[in-house]
Scaffold this motif. Structure first.
Motif, mmCIF file in Angstrom:
data_model
loop_
_atom_site.group_PDB
_atom_site.id
_atom_site.type_symbol
_atom_site.label_atom_id
_atom_site.label_comp_id
_atom_site.label_asym_id
_atom_site.label_seq_id
_atom_site.Cartn_x
_atom_site.Cartn_y
_atom_site.Cartn_z
ATOM 1 N N ASP A 269 0.831 -1.207 0.000
ATOM 2 C CA ASP A 269 0.000 0.000 0.000
ATOM 3 C C ASP A 269 0.867 1.259 0.000
ATOM 4 O O ASP A 269 0.565 2.235 -0.697
ATOM 5 C CB ASP A 269 -0.914 0.003 1.233
ATOM 6 C CG ASP A 269 -2.088 -0.945 1.077
ATOM 7 O OD1 ASP A 269 -2.425 -1.285 -0.079
ATOM 8 O OD2 ASP A 269 -2.670 -1.357 2.098
ATOM 9 N N ARG A 270 1.937 1.233 0.817
ATOM 10 C CA ARG A 270 2.838 2.383 0.849
ATOM 11 C C ARG A 270 3.477 2.621 -0.519
ATOM 12 O O ARG A 270 3.572 3.761 -0.992
ATOM 13 C CB ARG A 270 3.927 2.135 1.903
ATOM 14 C CG ARG A 270 4.902 3.303 2.063
ATOM 15 C CD ARG A 270 6.233 2.830 2.619
ATOM 16 N NE ARG A 270 6.890 1.886 1.729
ATOM 17 C CZ ARG A 270 7.539 2.213 0.637
ATOM 18 N NH1 ARG A 270 7.595 3.473 0.240
ATOM 19 N NH2 ARG A 270 8.110 1.292 -0.119
ATOM 20 N N ALA A 271 3.926 1.525 -1.138
ATOM 21 C CA ALA A 271 4.569 1.647 -2.443
ATOM 22 C C ALA A 271 3.585 2.142 -3.505
ATOM 23 O O ALA A 271 3.955 2.924 -4.390
ATOM 24 C CB ALA A 271 5.156 0.295 -2.859
ATOM 25 N N LEU A 272 2.341 1.715 -3.393
ATOM 26 C CA LEU A 272 1.328 2.156 -4.352
ATOM 27 C C LEU A 272 1.069 3.657 -4.202
ATOM 28 O O LEU A 272 0.972 4.387 -5.195
ATOM 29 C CB LEU A 272 0.034 1.364 -4.135
ATOM 30 C CG LEU A 272 -1.080 1.554 -5.163
ATOM 31 C CD1 LEU A 272 -0.600 1.154 -6.549
ATOM 32 C CD2 LEU A 272 -2.299 0.719 -4.768
ATOM 33 N N ASP A 273 0.988 4.126 -2.960
ATOM 34 C CA ASP A 273 0.786 5.564 -2.722
ATOM 35 C C ASP A 273 1.975 6.382 -3.207
ATOM 36 O O ASP A 273 1.816 7.539 -3.614
ATOM 37 C CB ASP A 273 0.555 5.815 -1.227
ATOM 38 C CG ASP A 273 -0.768 5.233 -0.740
ATOM 39 O OD1 ASP A 273 -1.663 5.029 -1.587
ATOM 40 O OD2 ASP A 273 -0.894 4.985 0.466
ATOM 41 N N ALA A 274 3.161 5.774 -3.158
ATOM 42 C CA ALA A 274 4.381 6.488 -3.566
ATOM 43 C C ALA A 274 4.686 6.322 -5.051
ATOM 44 O O ALA A 274 5.728 6.800 -5.513
ATOM 45 C CB ALA A 274 5.569 5.992 -2.735
ATOM 46 N N GLY A 322 -5.340 -9.369 -3.093
ATOM 47 C CA GLY A 322 -6.320 -8.585 -3.836
ATOM 48 C C GLY A 322 -5.835 -7.195 -4.192
ATOM 49 O O GLY A 322 -6.568 -6.427 -4.842
ATOM 50 N N GLN A 323 -4.605 -6.828 -3.800
ATOM 51 C CA GLN A 323 -4.075 -5.503 -4.107
ATOM 52 C C GLN A 323 -3.654 -5.374 -5.563
ATOM 53 O O GLN A 323 -3.364 -4.264 -6.024
ATOM 54 C CB GLN A 323 -2.875 -5.209 -3.197
ATOM 55 C CG GLN A 323 -3.244 -5.082 -1.725
ATOM 56 C CD GLN A 323 -2.020 -5.122 -0.829
ATOM 57 O OE1 GLN A 323 -1.381 -6.155 -0.687
ATOM 58 N NE2 GLN A 323 -1.703 -3.995 -0.220
ATOM 59 N N ILE A 324 -3.609 -6.494 -6.268
ATOM 60 C CA ILE A 324 -3.162 -6.471 -7.656
ATOM 61 C C ILE A 324 -4.079 -5.615 -8.520
ATOM 62 O O ILE A 324 -3.635 -5.054 -9.543
ATOM 63 C CB ILE A 324 -3.087 -7.922 -8.208
ATOM 64 C CG1 ILE A 324 -2.352 -7.954 -9.539
ATOM 65 C CG2 ILE A 324 -4.466 -8.532 -8.304
ATOM 66 C CD1 ILE A 324 -0.919 -7.549 -9.461
ATOM 67 N N VAL A 325 -5.359 -5.478 -8.161
ATOM 68 C CA VAL A 325 -6.290 -4.673 -8.966
ATOM 69 C C VAL A 325 -5.846 -3.216 -8.973
ATOM 70 O O VAL A 325 -5.711 -2.596 -10.031
ATOM 71 C CB VAL A 325 -7.722 -4.815 -8.427
ATOM 72 C CG1 VAL A 325 -8.665 -3.881 -9.186
ATOM 73 C CG2 VAL A 325 -8.195 -6.264 -8.540
ATOM 74 N N ALA A 326 -5.617 -2.646 -7.787
ATOM 75 C CA ALA A 326 -5.175 -1.250 -7.710
ATOM 76 C C ALA A 326 -3.802 -1.075 -8.344
ATOM 77 O O ALA A 326 -3.525 -0.053 -8.994
ATOM 78 C CB ALA A 326 -5.150 -0.787 -6.258
#
Length: 531
Positions: A269-274, A322-326
């Motif tokens: 999640d952190r990496a996705l936000d960054a 399930g984070q693969i979608v985002a």
């Protein structure tokens, strides 16, 4: 599961912090208990000193009363007053002996009668008390002598004594468990009953010095070094157990929180936000001229500390959680933003393949993602291909079927990735409207070797022809493999023989360097690459 190949340091702060948090309640509790025990010992020591002093004052009151009754007799002949001296012994249990002195000479005693011994006022503290280490009758046995003189004659008066055993009783019984000492002038006596010279040693804990307000003596009390710890163990065993339990719970909670904060899900999640997930592109070439017909978009993680993280270290977990979608949505957006400004470098119908899993097929949100992606490019310039992976089973639900139908209506193509290795590949062919098959690289690697794998490969190629499906061979690394696939009519090939996965800037440079291309990415110089 680990997201990087590096292991955390054995003594990192994440390892040490739970221990610190676990020990903190115990240390705080011990500090409070230590302070409370210290206060209790101080109070007990002070009370003991006062009680011992009061008891010795009571003894000295008896000696003072006897001495003052005998004071008028001082100076009279011994044979006339000796009976009075002995009568005082029977009246008072504390008085061991009575004596009279005149002209600084002890001339009459209750024990011997006539006597002759010098009396020095300087031996007595404040002229009153002398703690003696015995006398000629009982050498080595403590005595406390009390001296008074007649107001008009400083060299004449009475002396009464008390046996040291009476003092020792007060020190031992009242001060049980305490280090109690009687200090008179330059002499002191402890619970061993021996008289010592000098000042008494100071106790290690709760040292108290109490001075009598009526007589010139002090009482010293206190405890030995181990008393505090012994009292804490005996007084607070339940509290110590509770503190230990709280420490364990606090440490465990801290460790859980750290693990949770640094868990794979939170790190992703952190990496996705960054915006740390970046697209890499591996070209797909068409048969015949082997020109680039498209690319497969591969996800890479540009970690701020670990550098470029391999996809096998985080993609499986992202699919599991399930984070693969985002992450895929972000990948498609970055891809469009990188390639759309240079769409002139792409031939019409340039294929862009993106991997999807079962999580993408549970609702119609994928339609919006694909629509947003295609809107970045001129109509007909790119063909978006969704490659179905089989790590999670895709159920043919009404929503899934509707999704695929609308994707096809939008012009999006569907490919089965790694065909031939999953358990549901044939079911997918039967249940879904598929456009391409991607032959797994494990079959391609057997070209020129294992005969059985070649038969399977030939069967897959033949099956695609009968079903009128396009076919892409993955993992092509040698010219032998390339030529074999070309002879068997494989439409597209992909592998290290043609190009390795590359970042967007390298892809654009390679596209610009192709013959017939006139546009270069702004600020770039051409670089000749195969394809």
């Amino acid at each position: 599961m680990p997201l990087t190949a590096k292991r955390p340091s054995r003594w990192s702060w994440r390892t040490l912090l739970p221990w610190g948090v676990g020990v903190l309640p115990l240390l705080c509790g011990l500090a409070v208990m230590r302070w409370q025990t210290e206060q209790e010992l101080q109070a007990n020591s002070r009370a003991t000193a006062k009680e011992v002093a009061r008891h010795i004052e009571d003894i000295l009151d008896s000696l003072d009363a006897a001495a003052h009754r005998l004071l008028p007799k001082a100076g009279q002949p011994c044979d006339q007053v000796q009976l009075e001296l002995r009568i005082e012994l029977t009246r008072n249990a504390f008085v061991r002996s009575t004596n009279l002195f005149d002209h600084h000479r002890l001339y009459c005693t209750s024990l011997y009668g006539d006597f002759d011994e010098p009396v020095k006022a300087s031996d007595y503290t404040s002229g009153q008390l002398w703690l003696m280490n015995g006398n000629s009758v009982t050498p080595g046995q403590a005595l406390l002598a009390y001296r008074v003189n007649q107001p008009e004659h400083n060299d004449r008066g009475a002396i009464t004594t008390v046996d040291g055993r009476h003092l020792l009783t007060a020190l031992r019984l009242i001060g049980a468990g305490n280090l109690v000492k009687l200090h008179v002038g330059n002499h002191w006596m402890g619970s061993d009953g021996q008289v010592h010279d000098g000042d008494p040693p100071t106790a290690a804990i709760a040292a108290i010095q109490y001075a009598s307000t009526r007589y010139p003596f002090h009482v010293h009390t206190g405890y030995s070094e181990g008393k505090r710890a012994a009292l804490m163990r005996s007084r607070y065993p339940a509290l110590l157990s509770l503190l230990l339990m709280l420490g364990v719970v606090a440490g465990a909670a801290c460790r859980w929180q750290i693990r949770r904060a640094s868990s794979s899900r939170n790190e992703l999640d952190r990496a996705l936000d960054a915006d740390e997930f970046v697209p890499y592109f591996q070209p797909v070439v068409r048969k015949g001229d082997y020109r680039w017909a498209g690319v497969e978009v591969l996800m890479r993680w540009q970690h701020p500390r670990e550098g470029l993280v391999r996809p096998d270290l985080f993609i499986p977990y992202a699919e599991h959680s399930g984070q693969i979608v985002a992450m895929t949505r972000s990948l498609m957006l970055h891809t469009a933003q990188a390639l759309a400004p240079h769409a002139a470098l792409l031939e019409d119908g340039f294929h862009i393949g993106v991997n999807i899993t079962a999580d993408h097929c549970r609702d119609l949100g994928l339609l919006d993602d694909c629509q947003t992606f295609l809107q970045h490019f001129p109509p007909g310039r790119v063909v978006l291909t969704l490659e179905l992976t089989e790590r999670k089973l895709i159920e043919p639900t009404p929503i899934t079927l509707e999704l695929f139908e609308k994707l096809h209506a939008m012009g999006v193509m569907i490919a089965l990735d790694d065909f031939g290795t999953g358990q549901s590949s044939l079911n997918y062919l039967r249940q879904f409207n598929v456009d391409y098959l991607k032959i797994d690289q494990s079959f391609v690697a057997m070209i020129g070797g294992d005969a059985l794998s070649l038969h399977i490969l030939d069967t897959i190629i033949e099956l695609s022809g009968k079903l009128a499906l396009g076919i892409v061979a993955e993992g092509v690394e040698t010219e032998v493999q390339r030529d074999y696939l070309a002879r068997h009519g494989v439409d597209f090939q992909q592998g290290y023989l043609f190009a390795r996965p590359m970042p967007a800037n390298e892809l654009l440079l390679a596209l610009a360097a192709r013959p017939g291309s006139s546009q270069l990415p702004q600020g770039s110089t051409p670089e000749i690459m195969r394809g």
